[in-house]
Write a protein that holds these residues in place. Structure first.
Motif, PDB file in Angstrom:
ATOM      1  N   GLY A 140      -8.223  -5.750  -0.729  1.00 52.29           N
ATOM      2  CA  GLY A 140      -7.176  -5.722   0.280  1.00 52.29           C
ATOM      3  C   GLY A 140      -6.062  -6.692  -0.065  1.00 52.29           C
ATOM      4  O   GLY A 140      -5.733  -6.911  -1.230  1.00 52.29           O
ATOM      5  N   SER A 141      -5.477  -7.304   0.955  1.00 53.37           N
ATOM      6  CA  SER A 141      -4.340  -8.201   0.745  1.00 53.37           C
ATOM      7  C   SER A 141      -4.789  -9.499   0.075  1.00 53.37           C
ATOM      8  O   SER A 141      -5.955  -9.883   0.139  1.00 53.37           O
ATOM      9  CB  SER A 141      -3.663  -8.506   2.082  1.00 53.37           C
ATOM     10  OG  SER A 141      -4.594  -9.099   2.983  1.00 53.37           O
ATOM     11  N   SER A 142      -3.861 -10.182  -0.569  1.00 52.23           N
ATOM     12  CA  SER A 142      -4.157 -11.429  -1.266  1.00 52.23           C
ATOM     13  C   SER A 142      -4.364 -12.569  -0.268  1.00 52.23           C
ATOM     14  O   SER A 142      -4.121 -12.427   0.932  1.00 52.23           O
ATOM     15  CB  SER A 142      -3.021 -11.770  -2.232  1.00 52.23           C
ATOM     16  OG  SER A 142      -1.800 -11.892  -1.534  1.00 52.23           O
TER      17      SER A 142
ATOM     18  N   HIS B 196      -8.508   6.034   7.558  1.00 51.94           N
ATOM     19  CA  HIS B 196      -9.248   6.757   6.526  1.00 51.94           C
ATOM     20  C   HIS B 196      -8.887   6.191   5.157  1.00 51.94           C
ATOM     21  O   HIS B 196      -7.850   5.514   5.009  1.00 51.94           O
ATOM     22  CB  HIS B 196      -8.929   8.257   6.568  1.00 51.94           C
ATOM     23  CG  HIS B 196      -7.465   8.560   6.520  1.00 51.94           C
ATOM     24  ND1 HIS B 196      -6.712   8.394   5.358  1.00 51.94           N
ATOM     25  CD2 HIS B 196      -6.587   8.992   7.474  1.00 51.94           C
ATOM     26  CE1 HIS B 196      -5.456   8.729   5.607  1.00 51.94           C
ATOM     27  NE2 HIS B 196      -5.350   9.089   6.876  1.00 51.94           N
ATOM     28  N   PRO B 197      -9.700   6.437   4.136  1.00 47.76           N
ATOM     29  CA  PRO B 197      -9.334   6.020   2.773  1.00 47.76           C
ATOM     30  C   PRO B 197      -8.112   6.801   2.297  1.00 47.76           C
ATOM     31  O   PRO B 197      -7.756   7.837   2.857  1.00 47.76           O
ATOM     32  CB  PRO B 197     -10.582   6.386   1.946  1.00 47.76           C
ATOM     33  CG  PRO B 197     -11.665   6.621   2.938  1.00 47.76           C
ATOM     34  CD  PRO B 197     -11.018   7.086   4.183  1.00 47.76           C
TER      35      PRO B 197
ATOM     36  N   TYR C  31      -5.406   1.274  -1.112  1.00 55.05           N
ATOM     37  CA  TYR C  31      -4.210   0.704  -1.748  1.00 55.05           C
ATOM     38  C   TYR C  31      -3.420  -0.071  -0.698  1.00 55.05           C
ATOM     39  O   TYR C  31      -3.267   0.384   0.441  1.00 55.05           O
ATOM     40  CB  TYR C  31      -3.359   1.835  -2.341  1.00 55.05           C
ATOM     41  CG  TYR C  31      -2.049   1.398  -2.941  1.00 55.05           C
ATOM     42  CD1 TYR C  31      -2.013   0.718  -4.153  1.00 55.05           C
ATOM     43  CD2 TYR C  31      -0.843   1.687  -2.298  1.00 55.05           C
ATOM     44  CE1 TYR C  31      -0.804   0.328  -4.712  1.00 55.05           C
ATOM     45  CE2 TYR C  31       0.370   1.299  -2.856  1.00 55.05           C
ATOM     46  CZ  TYR C  31       0.374   0.623  -4.062  1.00 55.05           C
ATOM     47  OH  TYR C  31       1.566   0.236  -4.612  1.00 55.05           O
ATOM     48  N   PHE C  32      -2.894  -1.270  -1.092  1.00 54.34           N
ATOM     49  CA  PHE C  32      -2.229  -2.136  -0.121  1.00 54.34           C
ATOM     50  C   PHE C  32      -0.831  -2.572  -0.561  1.00 54.34           C
ATOM     51  O   PHE C  32      -0.253  -3.476   0.042  1.00 54.34           O
ATOM     52  CB  PHE C  32      -3.088  -3.373   0.143  1.00 54.34           C
ATOM     53  CG  PHE C  32      -4.393  -3.052   0.810  1.00 54.34           C
ATOM     54  CD1 PHE C  32      -4.509  -3.056   2.184  1.00 54.34           C
ATOM     55  CD2 PHE C  32      -5.497  -2.712   0.053  1.00 54.34           C
ATOM     56  CE1 PHE C  32      -5.710  -2.738   2.791  1.00 54.34           C
ATOM     57  CE2 PHE C  32      -6.701  -2.383   0.647  1.00 54.34           C
ATOM     58  CZ  PHE C  32      -6.797  -2.395   2.028  1.00 54.34           C
ATOM     59  N   GLY C  33      -0.290  -1.937  -1.605  1.00 48.15           N
ATOM     60  CA  GLY C  33       1.065  -2.251  -2.023  1.00 48.15           C
ATOM     61  C   GLY C  33       1.220  -3.695  -2.472  1.00 48.15           C
ATOM     62  O   GLY C  33       0.317  -4.298  -3.065  1.00 48.15           O
TER      63      GLY C  33
ATOM     64  N   THR D  42      -5.374  -1.012  -6.718  1.00 48.51           N
ATOM     65  CA  THR D  42      -6.137  -0.018  -5.965  1.00 48.51           C
ATOM     66  C   THR D  42      -7.622  -0.310  -6.159  1.00 48.51           C
ATOM     67  O   THR D  42      -8.076  -0.529  -7.276  1.00 48.51           O
ATOM     68  CB  THR D  42      -5.827   1.407  -6.458  1.00 48.51           C
ATOM     69  OG1 THR D  42      -4.438   1.683  -6.257  1.00 48.51           O
ATOM     70  CG2 THR D  42      -6.651   2.434  -5.699  1.00 48.51           C
ATOM     71  N   TRP D  43      -8.358  -0.297  -5.043  1.00 51.72           N
ATOM     72  CA  TRP D  43      -9.793  -0.542  -5.090  1.00 51.72           C
ATOM     73  C   TRP D  43     -10.536   0.739  -4.733  1.00 51.72           C
ATOM     74  O   TRP D  43     -10.177   1.429  -3.770  1.00 51.72           O
ATOM     75  CB  TRP D  43     -10.193  -1.631  -4.101  1.00 51.72           C
ATOM     76  CG  TRP D  43      -9.755  -3.003  -4.492  1.00 51.72           C
ATOM     77  CD1 TRP D  43     -10.435  -3.922  -5.224  1.00 51.72           C
ATOM     78  CD2 TRP D  43      -8.512  -3.631  -4.152  1.00 51.72           C
ATOM     79  NE1 TRP D  43      -9.706  -5.073  -5.378  1.00 51.72           N
ATOM     80  CE2 TRP D  43      -8.510  -4.921  -4.729  1.00 51.72           C
ATOM     81  CE3 TRP D  43      -7.383  -3.217  -3.440  1.00 51.72           C
ATOM     82  CZ2 TRP D  43      -7.447  -5.805  -4.597  1.00 51.72           C
ATOM     83  CZ3 TRP D  43      -6.324  -4.092  -3.313  1.00 51.72           C
ATOM     84  CH2 TRP D  43      -6.367  -5.367  -3.878  1.00 51.72           C
ATOM     85  N   ALA D  44     -11.566   1.042  -5.507  1.00 57.01           N
ATOM     86  CA  ALA D  44     -12.414   2.200  -5.231  1.00 57.01           C
ATOM     87  C   ALA D  44     -13.807   1.702  -4.897  1.00 57.01           C
ATOM     88  O   ALA D  44     -14.498   1.138  -5.754  1.00 57.01           O
ATOM     89  CB  ALA D  44     -12.457   3.138  -6.435  1.00 57.01           C
ATOM     90  N   CYS D  45     -14.200   1.857  -3.648  1.00 60.09           N
ATOM     91  CA  CYS D  45     -15.548   1.488  -3.214  1.00 60.09           C
ATOM     92  C   CYS D  45     -16.429   2.716  -3.381  1.00 60.09           C
ATOM     93  O   CYS D  45     -16.177   3.755  -2.757  1.00 60.09           O
ATOM     94  CB  CYS D  45     -15.537   1.039  -1.755  1.00 60.09           C
ATOM     95  SG  CYS D  45     -14.549  -0.449  -1.469  1.00 60.09           S
TER      96      CYS D  45
END
Length: 308
Positions: free
Chosen positions: A126-128, A156-157, A176-178, A185-188
């Motif tokens: 997510g965000s930093s 939703h994803p 994705y959080f820009g 982008t993280w894929a769980c």
């Protein structure tokens, strides 16, 4: 002479310091390779980022066990298309895998998979840290899929990838959080290679025209039975794999997408179980085949003798 005594004392002190430093180094090395290796793996994984050189990864994890070419599909508009990437896989003892997908000079995507109940790394997505936007510490082997979108305050994803075959299955969700997430982008995912992979079953292909990919905004338009099945799966399935990508988004092996290593490849490194492990496996095989356990056979024989 006084100066000779002082020099002797200084030599003893220096010898003690050298011995202490040697002991500390030995204990530290033992810890990193033994009880503390899981912490080291997690720490090194957090030092990775999209775009780093493959040599940088090897400096942290050593040489990979596998290196092979895999097909990919670039899904980021304006980035062109890639014919393939080099996949490298590092076994983390018997407790997990590190996987990277690289071009000629840069790592495009990388992932961490747990295969053991003892290895449960906690990774922030997510965000930093310097942002007030939502973030979540995902613990592999424990966090459930439904908890991810809830904690990130998302309906939703961004996208879902899912498929199952006769022996294997894969599933992952992309977030994705820009700018607050450094455009990562993280894929769980639930990798078929990972820990608790089949605990919640498996999901069929959900995308249009039997595609493995479904945009998140189309989840609400799924038929009722598929929507209920997806909700039930996400409520029970445990994240055992986390993949990270950068600005360029790619689908690994787009026909049968995955976010972790190829199970048919890495299982060739599996070691045979120990004595107690063999007993457990044989007990499970007897149950699957419907054969009685050893104690049941002994009890049956004793009962037959007493009846005589």
């Amino acid at each position: 002479m006084d100066w000779l005594s002082a020099l002797a004392d200084m030599s003893k002190i220096m010898g003690g310091v050298v011995a202490a430093l040697t002991l500390i180094g030995t204990v530290t090395g033992w810890w990193k390779k033994g009880p503390g290796r899981r912490r080291t793996w997690t720490k090194n994984f957090k030092q990775l980022a999209p775009g780093v050189r493959p040599a940088y990864v090897e400096a942290l994890f050593g040489e990979p066990a596998f290196e092979l070419a895999v097909p990919v599909l670039s899904i980021t508009p304006g980035t062109g298309s890639r014919l393939g990437l080099t996949e490298r896989v590092w076994p983390l003892a018997t407790e997990g895998y590190l996987t990277t997908w690289s071009g000629e000079s840069d790592v495009v995507a990388y992932s961490l998979t747990t295969t053991s109940k003892r290895f449960k790394p906690k990774i922030r997505i997510g965000s930093s840290w310097d942002s007030t936007r939502p973030a979540l510490n995902v613990r592999l082997g424990r966090t459930r899929l439904a908890q991810v979108s809830t904690a990130l305050d998302l309906p939703h994803p961004e996208e879902i990838a899912s498929w199952k075959g006769a022996r294997r299955h894969e599933y992952y969700e992309m977030y994705y959080f820009g700018n607050p997430g450094h455009y990562m982008t993280w894929a769980c995912g639930v990798s078929g290679t990972g820990y608790r992979a089949g605990e919640a079953g498996a999901m069929e292909r959900l995308g249009p025209e039997n595609s493995a990919f479904l945009r998140g905004d189309l989840i609400e338009k799924l038929p009722v039975d598929q929507r209920l099945a997806l909700d039930a799966y996400r409520a029970h399935a445990v994240v055992n794999n986390l993949m990270v990508q950068g600005v360029e988004r790619v689908s690994i092996c787009p026909e049968v997408p995955r976010s972790g290593p190829d199970h048919d490849l890495v299982r060739t490194l599996e070691k045979p179980p120990g004595f107690l492990g063999k007993i457990k496996v044989r007990r499970q095989l007897r149950r699957l085949e419907g054969r009685p356990a050893v104690w049941e056979r002994v009890q049956h024989r004793l009962t037959g003798r007493f009846r005589r």
